[in-house]
Design a protein around this motif. Structure first.
Motif, PDB file in Angstrom:
ATOM      1  N   VAL A   1       0.860   0.550   8.509  1.00  0.00           N
ATOM      2  CA  VAL A   1       0.235  -0.368   7.801  1.00  0.00           C
ATOM      3  C   VAL A   1       0.542   0.164   6.223  1.00  0.00           C
ATOM      4  CG1 VAL A   1      -1.314  -1.471   9.397  1.00  0.00           C
ATOM      5  CG2 VAL A   1      -2.219   0.559   7.849  1.00  0.00           C
ATOM      6  N   VAL A   2       1.323   1.211   6.020  1.00  0.00           N
ATOM      7  CA  VAL A   2       1.574   1.805   5.022  1.00  0.00           C
ATOM      8  C   VAL A   2       3.009   1.303   4.422  1.00  0.00           C
ATOM      9  CG1 VAL A   2       1.912   3.910   3.612  1.00  0.00           C
ATOM     10  CG2 VAL A   2       0.078   3.896   5.024  1.00  0.00           C
ATOM     11  N   ASP A   3       3.272   0.821   3.159  1.00  0.00           N
ATOM     12  CA  ASP A   3       4.485   0.340   2.863  1.00  0.00           C
ATOM     13  C   ASP A   3       5.388   1.585   2.219  1.00  0.00           C
ATOM     14  OD1 ASP A   3       4.280  -2.619   3.196  1.00  0.00           O
ATOM     15  OD2 ASP A   3       2.505  -2.119   2.084  1.00  0.00           O
ATOM     16  N   GLU A   4       4.734   2.512   1.609  1.00  0.00           N
ATOM     17  CA  GLU A   4       5.576   3.621   1.111  1.00  0.00           C
ATOM     18  C   GLU A   4       4.737   5.031   1.077  1.00  0.00           C
ATOM     19  OE1 GLU A   4       8.731   4.421  -2.680  1.00  0.00           O
ATOM     20  OE2 GLU A   4       7.986   2.516  -2.051  1.00  0.00           O
ATOM     21  N   VAL A   5       5.376   5.963   1.154  1.00  0.00           N
ATOM     22  CA  VAL A   5       4.365   7.419   1.030  1.00  0.00           C
ATOM     23  C   VAL A   5       5.515   8.011  -0.058  1.00  0.00           C
ATOM     24  CG1 VAL A   5       3.782   9.437   2.290  1.00  0.00           C
ATOM     25  CG2 VAL A   5       3.731   7.443   3.468  1.00  0.00           C
ATOM     26  N   LEU A   6       4.693   8.616  -1.027  1.00  0.00           N
ATOM     27  CA  LEU A   6       5.289   9.390  -2.193  1.00  0.00           C
ATOM     28  C   LEU A   6       5.045  10.777  -1.999  1.00  0.00           C
ATOM     29  CD1 LEU A   6       4.701   6.527  -4.789  1.00  0.00           C
ATOM     30  CD2 LEU A   6       6.768   7.142  -3.864  1.00  0.00           C
TER      31      LEU A   6
ATOM     32  N   VAL B   1       0.898  -1.183  -0.158  1.00  0.00           N
ATOM     33  CA  VAL B   1      -0.016   0.175   0.166  1.00  0.00           C
ATOM     34  C   VAL B   1       0.724   1.480   0.132  1.00  0.00           C
ATOM     35  CG1 VAL B   1      -1.538   1.249   1.251  1.00  0.00           C
ATOM     36  CG2 VAL B   1      -1.850  -1.101   0.916  1.00  0.00           C
ATOM     37  N   ALA B   2       0.749   2.107  -0.887  1.00  0.00           N
ATOM     38  CA  ALA B   2       1.257   3.275  -1.163  1.00  0.00           C
ATOM     39  C   ALA B   2       0.536   4.428  -0.931  1.00  0.00           C
ATOM     40  CB  ALA B   2       1.951   3.348  -2.278  1.00  0.00           C
ATOM     41  N   VAL B   3       0.651   5.403  -0.025  1.00  0.00           N
ATOM     42  CA  VAL B   3       0.063   6.784  -0.034  1.00  0.00           C
ATOM     43  C   VAL B   3       0.687   7.786  -0.701  1.00  0.00           C
ATOM     44  CG1 VAL B   3      -0.400   8.498   1.773  1.00  0.00           C
ATOM     45  CG2 VAL B   3      -0.924   6.170   2.204  1.00  0.00           C
ATOM     46  N   VAL B   4       0.054   8.428  -1.643  1.00  0.00           N
ATOM     47  CA  VAL B   4       0.605   9.595  -2.039  1.00  0.00           C
ATOM     48  C   VAL B   4       0.239  11.002  -1.460  1.00  0.00           C
ATOM     49  CG1 VAL B   4       0.710   8.607  -4.369  1.00  0.00           C
ATOM     50  CG2 VAL B   4      -1.545   9.393  -3.639  1.00  0.00           C
ATOM     51  N   ASP B   5       1.159  11.804  -1.298  1.00  0.00           N
ATOM     52  CA  ASP B   5       1.059  13.009  -0.447  1.00  0.00           C
ATOM     53  C   ASP B   5       1.304  14.478  -1.212  1.00  0.00           C
ATOM     54  OD1 ASP B   5       0.329  13.705   2.190  1.00  0.00           O
ATOM     55  OD2 ASP B   5       2.427  14.200   2.572  1.00  0.00           O
ATOM     56  N   PRO B   6       0.398  15.235  -1.254  1.00  0.00           N
ATOM     57  CA  PRO B   6       0.639  16.605  -2.364  1.00  0.00           C
ATOM     58  C   PRO B   6       1.496  17.627  -1.272  1.00  0.00           C
ATOM     59  CG  PRO B   6      -1.660  16.647  -1.100  1.00  0.00           C
ATOM     60  CD  PRO B   6      -1.147  15.086  -0.575  1.00  0.00           C
ATOM     61  N   GLU B   7       1.806  18.647  -1.984  1.00  0.00           N
ATOM     62  CA  GLU B   7       2.569  19.637  -1.380  1.00  0.00           C
ATOM     63  C   GLU B   7       1.846  20.308  -0.206  1.00  0.00           C
ATOM     64  OE1 GLU B   7       3.814  22.737  -4.181  1.00  0.00           O
ATOM     65  OE2 GLU B   7       4.113  21.156  -5.690  1.00  0.00           O
ATOM     66  N   ASN B   8       2.552  20.404   0.711  1.00  0.00           N
ATOM     67  CA  ASN B   8       2.149  21.207   1.909  1.00  0.00           C
ATOM     68  C   ASN B   8       1.480  20.436   3.060  1.00  0.00           C
ATOM     69  OD1 ASN B   8       2.874  23.688   0.747  1.00  0.00           O
ATOM     70  ND2 ASN B   8       0.675  24.258  -0.072  1.00  0.00           N
ATOM     71  N   SER B   9       1.592  19.024   2.707  1.00  0.00           N
ATOM     72  CA  SER B   9       1.032  18.311   3.540  1.00  0.00           C
ATOM     73  C   SER B   9       1.983  17.667   4.501  1.00  0.00           C
ATOM     74  CB  SER B   9       0.428  17.000   2.776  1.00  0.00           C
ATOM     75  OG  SER B   9      -0.313  15.926   3.858  1.00  0.00           O
ATOM     76  N   ALA B  10       1.712  17.112   5.811  1.00  0.00           N
ATOM     77  CA  ALA B  10       2.592  16.774   6.896  1.00  0.00           C
ATOM     78  C   ALA B  10       2.893  15.156   6.767  1.00  0.00           C
ATOM     79  CB  ALA B  10       2.159  16.844   8.344  1.00  0.00           C
ATOM     80  N   TYR B  11       2.075  14.418   6.071  1.00  0.00           N
ATOM     81  CA  TYR B  11       2.207  12.899   6.013  1.00  0.00           C
ATOM     82  C   TYR B  11       3.615  12.302   5.686  1.00  0.00           C
ATOM     83  CZ  TYR B  11      -2.746  12.730   7.295  1.00  0.00           C
ATOM     84  OH  TYR B  11      -4.005  12.760   7.768  1.00  0.00           O
ATOM     85  N   TYR B  12       3.947  12.879   4.353  1.00  0.00           N
ATOM     86  CA  TYR B  12       5.314  12.134   3.892  1.00  0.00           C
ATOM     87  C   TYR B  12       6.459  12.228   4.924  1.00  0.00           C
ATOM     88  CZ  TYR B  12       9.750  11.728   1.467  1.00  0.00           C
ATOM     89  OH  TYR B  12      10.904  11.300   0.924  1.00  0.00           O
ATOM     90  N   GLU B  13       6.588  13.690   5.216  1.00  0.00           N
ATOM     91  CA  GLU B  13       7.656  13.733   6.263  1.00  0.00           C
ATOM     92  C   GLU B  13       7.284  13.257   7.607  1.00  0.00           C
ATOM     93  OE1 GLU B  13      11.581  15.622   7.117  1.00  0.00           O
ATOM     94  OE2 GLU B  13      10.627  15.140   5.144  1.00  0.00           O
ATOM     95  N   GLY B  14       6.265  13.315   8.055  1.00  0.00           N
ATOM     96  CA  GLY B  14       5.997  12.572   9.281  1.00  0.00           C
ATOM     97  C   GLY B  14       6.271  11.183   9.233  1.00  0.00           C
ATOM     98  N   TRP B  15       5.918  10.477   8.133  1.00  0.00           N
ATOM     99  CA  TRP B  15       5.987   9.263   8.061  1.00  0.00           C
ATOM    100  C   TRP B  15       7.544   8.649   7.864  1.00  0.00           C
ATOM    101  CZ3 TRP B  15       7.913   5.895   3.844  1.00  0.00           C
ATOM    102  CH2 TRP B  15       7.543   4.523   4.016  1.00  0.00           C
ATOM    103  N   ARG B  16       8.255   9.638   6.892  1.00  0.00           N
ATOM    104  CA  ARG B  16       9.546   9.323   6.716  1.00  0.00           C
ATOM    105  C   ARG B  16      10.395   9.325   7.876  1.00  0.00           C
ATOM    106  NH1 ARG B  16      14.391  11.897   6.102  1.00  0.00           N
ATOM    107  NH2 ARG B  16      13.619  13.798   6.398  1.00  0.00           N
ATOM    108  N   THR B  17      10.373  10.202   8.745  1.00  0.00           N
ATOM    109  CA  THR B  17      11.087  10.588   9.987  1.00  0.00           C
ATOM    110  C   THR B  17      10.376   9.741  11.198  1.00  0.00           C
ATOM    111  OG1 THR B  17       9.843  12.446  10.557  1.00  0.00           O
ATOM    112  CG2 THR B  17      11.836  12.919   8.988  1.00  0.00           C
ATOM    113  N   GLY B  18       9.106   9.263  11.214  1.00  0.00           N
ATOM    114  CA  GLY B  18       8.506   8.810  12.210  1.00  0.00           C
ATOM    115  C   GLY B  18       8.131   9.724  13.490  1.00  0.00           C
ATOM    116  N   ASP B  19       7.888  10.959  12.859  1.00  0.00           N
ATOM    117  CA  ASP B  19       7.712  11.902  13.918  1.00  0.00           C
ATOM    118  C   ASP B  19       6.065  12.416  13.879  1.00  0.00           C
ATOM    119  OD1 ASP B  19       7.231  14.173  15.507  1.00  0.00           O
ATOM    120  OD2 ASP B  19       8.512  15.717  14.095  1.00  0.00           O
TER     121      ASP B  19
END
Length: 358
Positions: free
Chosen positions: A259-264, A214-232
């Motif tokens: 439960v997400v395998d990748e955030v793009l 499962v991949a989550v795609v994240d637009p600009e200005n959103s917190a999900y990618y950076e939060g998922w990448r860093t665990g913050d």
């Protein structure tokens, strides 16, 4: 406290009415996006725009209200409260009207008149705040003040839907794929607004022991990618997303990153270029979040091609394009946002010809 027998009778009937709507409308179409046959990869689009209220949030709204009913929190005469100015509020207003309840949603004062019209069409009322970050607290205050029930999509989305099945979106997708040449997809690609959809898919594929990622795609200005990448989980941006329906300035409680395998991360210009390509190649007219989904799917397909992998990928048409005629399909609005779609459009066209994502 035991409800009055007449109230219990009303609650049971309300559940029946909502389930009847699900029986009529839950199994939406699964379209095929045309890719070169020699690639050996199939891309499917689950078309959630055909729901009665026109978006993926139709499922969420029904689930949130059912969750309140079966937990004994919603009774005859209860006022339903939400913090939303978008598709969730539209769908919740629809269901509230269906079972005869008042619905109030807290919205930023900057909310477009077009959205307000959709909410009010189904009998919903809008309560305005000047600061968008105040919508959560104000919804809680209103609920407490009027003795209502706060639907709280950003907290309850991940638990209101039964991830084991019960005709949720994941079960529907896998049932529709059963006769396809690759019935177990390699990837499912979704955006995250509340995080409820990614939680449902992520849990379902694990429960069914599928190798699907499962991949989550994240637009600009959103917190999900950076939060998922860093665990913050406390990461914030303080800026709303231009791609309505997905992306949040904070990581919402319903987003289950485990439960997400990748955030793009996806550029907004790419998302908006993709919906134009989609319309030209398929005639499907979709909102910007569908473009974000497509760009993520294209990147993963390019990765599969590079490694010699065959299989299928599934993503969503989240809602129709008519809601965005004044924004995502308006060239003046695009220019005001400082976006140039041409380079991203060229990148997408190049990928569809070559299979390479540059």
């Amino acid at each position: 406290m035991t409800p009055h027998p007449r109230s219990r009778e009303w609650e049971l009937n309300a559940i029946r009415v909502l389930e009847a709507d699900a029986n009529r409308s839950a199994d939406t179409h699964l379209h095929v996006f045309p890719l070169p046959a020699e690639w050996g990869i199939d891309l499917y689009l689950k078309d959630e725009s055909v729901h009665p209220t026109g978006s993926l949030k139709h499922r969420l709204a029904r689930s949130l209200i059912l969750y309140g009913l079966v937990n004994g929190r919603i009774h005859e005469g209860t006022t339903l409260i939400e913090a939303s100015s978008g598709s969730t509020a539209v769908s919740e207003a629809y269901f509230a009207e269906m079972i005869g309840l008042d619905f109030v949603t807290v919205v930023p004062r900057s909310t477009s008149a077009e959205k307000i019209r959709f909410i009010e069409f189904y009998g919903g009322r809008c309560h305005y705040v000047d600061d968008p970050t105040e919508i959560y607290a104000e919804a809680e205050r209103l609920s407490s003040e009027c003795g209502g029930y706060y639907l709280d999509q950003f907290t309850l989305a991940e638990r209101a839907t039964d991830w084991r099945g019960n005709n949720n979106i994941a079960e529907s997708v896998f049932a529709q794929l059963v006769l396809e040449r690759y019935p177990i997809p390699s990837w499912i690609v979704v955006g995250a607004g509340t995080g409820g959809t990614s939680a449902t898919f992520g849990r379902y594929v694990r429960y069914r022991r599928h190798p699907t990622q499962v991949a989550v795609v994240d637009p600009e200005n959103s917190a999900y990618y950076e939060g998922w990448r860093t665990g913050d989980a406390s990461h914030t941006t303080g800026i709303p997303s231009r791609i309505e329906g997905i992306g949040r300035p904070r990581i919402e409680p319903s987003f289950i990153g485990d439960v997400v395998d990748e955030v793009l991360p996806i550029a907004d210009a790419a998302s908006l270029a993709a919906i134009r390509v989609l319309q030209e190649r398929t005639r499907y007219w979709a909102g910007g979040s569908t473009g974000t989904n497509l760009v993520g799917a294209f990147q993963l397909i390019a990765r599969m091609l590079a490694s010699g992998e065959r299989g299928s990928v599934v993503t969503l048409i989240c809602d129709g394009g008519a809601r965005y005629s004044a924004t995502h399909y308006n060239d003046e609005w695009i220019a005001e946002q400082g976006l140039d779609l041409a380079p991203e459009r060229a990148r997408i066209e190049s990928f569809l010809a070559s299979g390479e994502w540059n």
